[in-house]
Design a protein around this motif. Sequence first.
Motif, PDB file in Angstrom:
ATOM      1  N   ALA A 119       0.835  -1.203   0.000  1.00  0.00           N
ATOM      2  CA  ALA A 119       0.000   0.000   0.000  1.00  0.00           C
ATOM      3  C   ALA A 119       0.867   1.250   0.000  1.00  0.00           C
ATOM      4  O   ALA A 119       0.553   2.244  -0.669  1.00  0.00           O
ATOM      5  CB  ALA A 119      -0.936  -0.006   1.207  1.00  0.00           C
ATOM      6  N   HIS A 120       1.968   1.233   0.754  1.00  0.00           N
ATOM      7  CA  HIS A 120       2.861   2.382   0.795  1.00  0.00           C
ATOM      8  C   HIS A 120       3.437   2.677  -0.587  1.00  0.00           C
ATOM      9  O   HIS A 120       3.476   3.833  -1.025  1.00  0.00           O
ATOM     10  CB  HIS A 120       4.007   2.123   1.779  1.00  0.00           C
ATOM     11  N   ARG A 121       3.878   1.648  -1.277  1.00  0.00           N
ATOM     12  CA  ARG A 121       4.476   1.861  -2.603  1.00  0.00           C
ATOM     13  C   ARG A 121       3.435   2.363  -3.601  1.00  0.00           C
ATOM     14  O   ARG A 121       3.727   3.231  -4.434  1.00  0.00           O
ATOM     15  CB  ARG A 121       5.116   0.573  -3.109  1.00  0.00           C
ATOM     16  N   GLU A 122       2.224   1.826  -3.542  1.00  0.00           N
ATOM     17  CA  GLU A 122       1.180   2.287  -4.447  1.00  0.00           C
ATOM     18  C   GLU A 122       0.846   3.749  -4.193  1.00  0.00           C
ATOM     19  O   GLU A 122       0.631   4.528  -5.131  1.00  0.00           O
ATOM     20  CB  GLU A 122      -0.072   1.419  -4.308  1.00  0.00           C
ATOM     21  N   ALA A 123       0.797   4.141  -2.932  1.00  0.00           N
ATOM     22  CA  ALA A 123       0.516   5.537  -2.601  1.00  0.00           C
ATOM     23  C   ALA A 123       1.654   6.433  -3.082  1.00  0.00           C
ATOM     24  O   ALA A 123       1.421   7.507  -3.648  1.00  0.00           O
ATOM     25  CB  ALA A 123       0.313   5.695  -1.098  1.00  0.00           C
ATOM     26  N   ALA A 124       2.894   6.001  -2.880  1.00  0.00           N
ATOM     27  CA  ALA A 124       4.035   6.795  -3.314  1.00  0.00           C
ATOM     28  C   ALA A 124       4.060   6.941  -4.832  1.00  0.00           C
ATOM     29  O   ALA A 124       4.434   7.993  -5.362  1.00  0.00           O
ATOM     30  CB  ALA A 124       5.333   6.150  -2.828  1.00  0.00           C
ATOM     31  N   ALA A 125       3.644   5.896  -5.553  1.00  0.00           N
ATOM     32  CA  ALA A 125       3.634   5.941  -7.010  1.00  0.00           C
ATOM     33  C   ALA A 125       2.667   6.985  -7.541  1.00  0.00           C
ATOM     34  O   ALA A 125       2.808   7.444  -8.682  1.00  0.00           O
ATOM     35  CB  ALA A 125       3.288   4.562  -7.572  1.00  0.00           C
ATOM     36  N   ALA A 126       1.688   7.382  -6.722  1.00  0.00           N
ATOM     37  CA  ALA A 126       0.746   8.432  -7.125  1.00  0.00           C
ATOM     38  C   ALA A 126       1.370   9.819  -7.034  1.00  0.00           C
ATOM     39  O   ALA A 126       0.749  10.807  -7.441  1.00  0.00           O
ATOM     40  CB  ALA A 126      -0.508   8.373  -6.261  1.00  0.00           C
ATOM     41  N   GLY A 127       2.588   9.899  -6.496  1.00  0.00           N
ATOM     42  CA  GLY A 127       3.293  11.174  -6.414  1.00  0.00           C
ATOM     43  C   GLY A 127       3.019  11.970  -5.163  1.00  0.00           C
ATOM     44  O   GLY A 127       3.480  13.109  -5.041  1.00  0.00           O
ATOM     45  N   CYS A 128       2.276  11.399  -4.206  1.00  0.00           N
ATOM     46  CA  CYS A 128       1.940  12.149  -2.997  1.00  0.00           C
ATOM     47  C   CYS A 128       3.080  12.073  -1.986  1.00  0.00           C
ATOM     48  O   CYS A 128       4.058  11.353  -2.169  1.00  0.00           O
ATOM     49  CB  CYS A 128       0.652  11.602  -2.386  1.00  0.00           C
ATOM     50  N   GLU A 147      12.042   0.658   8.997  1.00  0.00           N
ATOM     51  CA  GLU A 147      12.092  -0.285   7.876  1.00  0.00           C
ATOM     52  C   GLU A 147      11.114   0.115   6.777  1.00  0.00           C
ATOM     53  O   GLU A 147      11.391  -0.094   5.583  1.00  0.00           O
ATOM     54  CB  GLU A 147      11.800  -1.712   8.348  1.00  0.00           C
ATOM     55  N   ALA A 148       9.980   0.729   7.140  1.00  0.00           N
ATOM     56  CA  ALA A 148       9.027   1.192   6.131  1.00  0.00           C
ATOM     57  C   ALA A 148       9.623   2.330   5.315  1.00  0.00           C
ATOM     58  O   ALA A 148       9.488   2.375   4.081  1.00  0.00           O
ATOM     59  CB  ALA A 148       7.727   1.643   6.799  1.00  0.00           C
ATOM     60  N   VAL A 149      10.308   3.256   5.979  1.00  0.00           N
ATOM     61  CA  VAL A 149      10.970   4.359   5.289  1.00  0.00           C
ATOM     62  C   VAL A 149      12.079   3.823   4.391  1.00  0.00           C
ATOM     63  O   VAL A 149      12.231   4.237   3.231  1.00  0.00           O
ATOM     64  CB  VAL A 149      11.530   5.371   6.312  1.00  0.00           C
ATOM     65  N   SER A 150      12.858   2.875   4.905  1.00  0.00           N
ATOM     66  CA  SER A 150      13.938   2.288   4.129  1.00  0.00           C
ATOM     67  C   SER A 150      13.416   1.589   2.880  1.00  0.00           C
ATOM     68  O   SER A 150      13.992   1.718   1.787  1.00  0.00           O
ATOM     69  CB  SER A 150      14.726   1.306   4.995  1.00  0.00           C
ATOM     70  N   GLY A 177      12.775   3.689  -4.677  1.00  0.00           N
ATOM     71  CA  GLY A 177      12.900   4.887  -5.505  1.00  0.00           C
ATOM     72  C   GLY A 177      12.035   6.050  -5.092  1.00  0.00           C
ATOM     73  O   GLY A 177      11.869   7.007  -5.857  1.00  0.00           O
ATOM     74  N   PHE A 178      11.493   6.012  -3.859  1.00  0.00           N
ATOM     75  CA  PHE A 178      10.586   7.063  -3.406  1.00  0.00           C
ATOM     76  C   PHE A 178      11.171   7.885  -2.264  1.00  0.00           C
ATOM     77  O   PHE A 178      10.444   8.453  -1.455  1.00  0.00           O
ATOM     78  CB  PHE A 178       9.248   6.448  -2.979  1.00  0.00           C
ATOM     79  N   ALA A 179      12.487   7.982  -2.192  1.00  0.00           N
ATOM     80  CA  ALA A 179      13.126   8.729  -1.098  1.00  0.00           C
ATOM     81  C   ALA A 179      12.734  10.192  -1.093  1.00  0.00           C
ATOM     82  O   ALA A 179      12.743  10.836  -0.038  1.00  0.00           O
ATOM     83  CB  ALA A 179      14.644   8.599  -1.204  1.00  0.00           C
ATOM     84  N   ASP A 180      12.368  10.733  -2.255  1.00  0.00           N
ATOM     85  CA  ASP A 180      12.048  12.163  -2.336  1.00  0.00           C
ATOM     86  C   ASP A 180      10.611  12.470  -1.994  1.00  0.00           C
ATOM     87  O   ASP A 180      10.172  13.609  -2.144  1.00  0.00           O
ATOM     88  CB  ASP A 180      12.355  12.688  -3.735  1.00  0.00           C
ATOM     89  N   ARG A 181       9.843  11.492  -1.481  1.00  0.00           N
ATOM     90  CA  ARG A 181       8.434  11.701  -1.140  1.00  0.00           C
ATOM     91  C   ARG A 181       8.172  11.528   0.346  1.00  0.00           C
ATOM     92  O   ARG A 181       7.012  11.406   0.751  1.00  0.00           O
ATOM     93  CB  ARG A 181       7.528  10.702  -1.905  1.00  0.00           C
TER      94      ARG A 181
END
Length: 233
Positions: free
Chosen positions: A133-142, A162-165, A171-175
């Motif tokens: 779910a975290h990756r899907e949300a991040a993929a939306a650009g939020c 570990e979730a942040v890591s 590839g979502f470090a900038d979100r």
Amino acid sequence: ADLPALSRETGVRIVCATGLHQAVHYDPETLDGLSGGRLAGLFVTELTEGIGTTGVRAGLIKVAGGFHGLDAHARRTMTAAAEAHHATGAPIAVHLELGTGALDVLDLLCGELGVPGERVILGHLNRFPDPVAHREAAAAGCWLAFDGPSRAHHATDWRMPEAVSALAEAGFADRLLLGGDTVTAGARSVDGGPGMPYLLRRVRRRLAVVVGDELVERMLGEHPGRAFGTDWK
């Protein structure tokens, strides 16, 4: 009214919110008085003119989802928030109940209502540490916001690094954002938790062990400026 002076004295930028929480926090008469288009109008007024008679303008809109879904109240407040965003450019921050319902929120705000993903901040994701779910949300650009520790969410607090890591490695470090909540907002929190000083003194160091100092500093400095900064319309 005290916030501008507090900001000047401390050197800390303070962003105040307009918005509406879950229906349970208000009496029905208050909600009835904000029916129709009045809710979006209130948000816009507090963003552009000021909150009450203070003359202090809000800088973001804060709304709330439900547990693994959105009820009619949440859909109404998010619709009003989207309208206010389109009128002003202000970002929308979302309380996710126990960290759930992120994808439902994005389907509504970004899908149906046309809010750009980078203008949405999803809160409390460590309370439901589902990496898919975290990756899907991040993929939306939020923006994905993780909290410091509290008694109420102790069972999942330890999963936050570990979730942040995992998001950084995907590839979502900038979100990513790091902060507290009402349960950890002061030197003494309302539930007896360690508070904001602990976030900066201990959580920062613990997170740096996993993702490195550079990313942690960006999460505490650069990223909030990008997430909350607005070119006002």
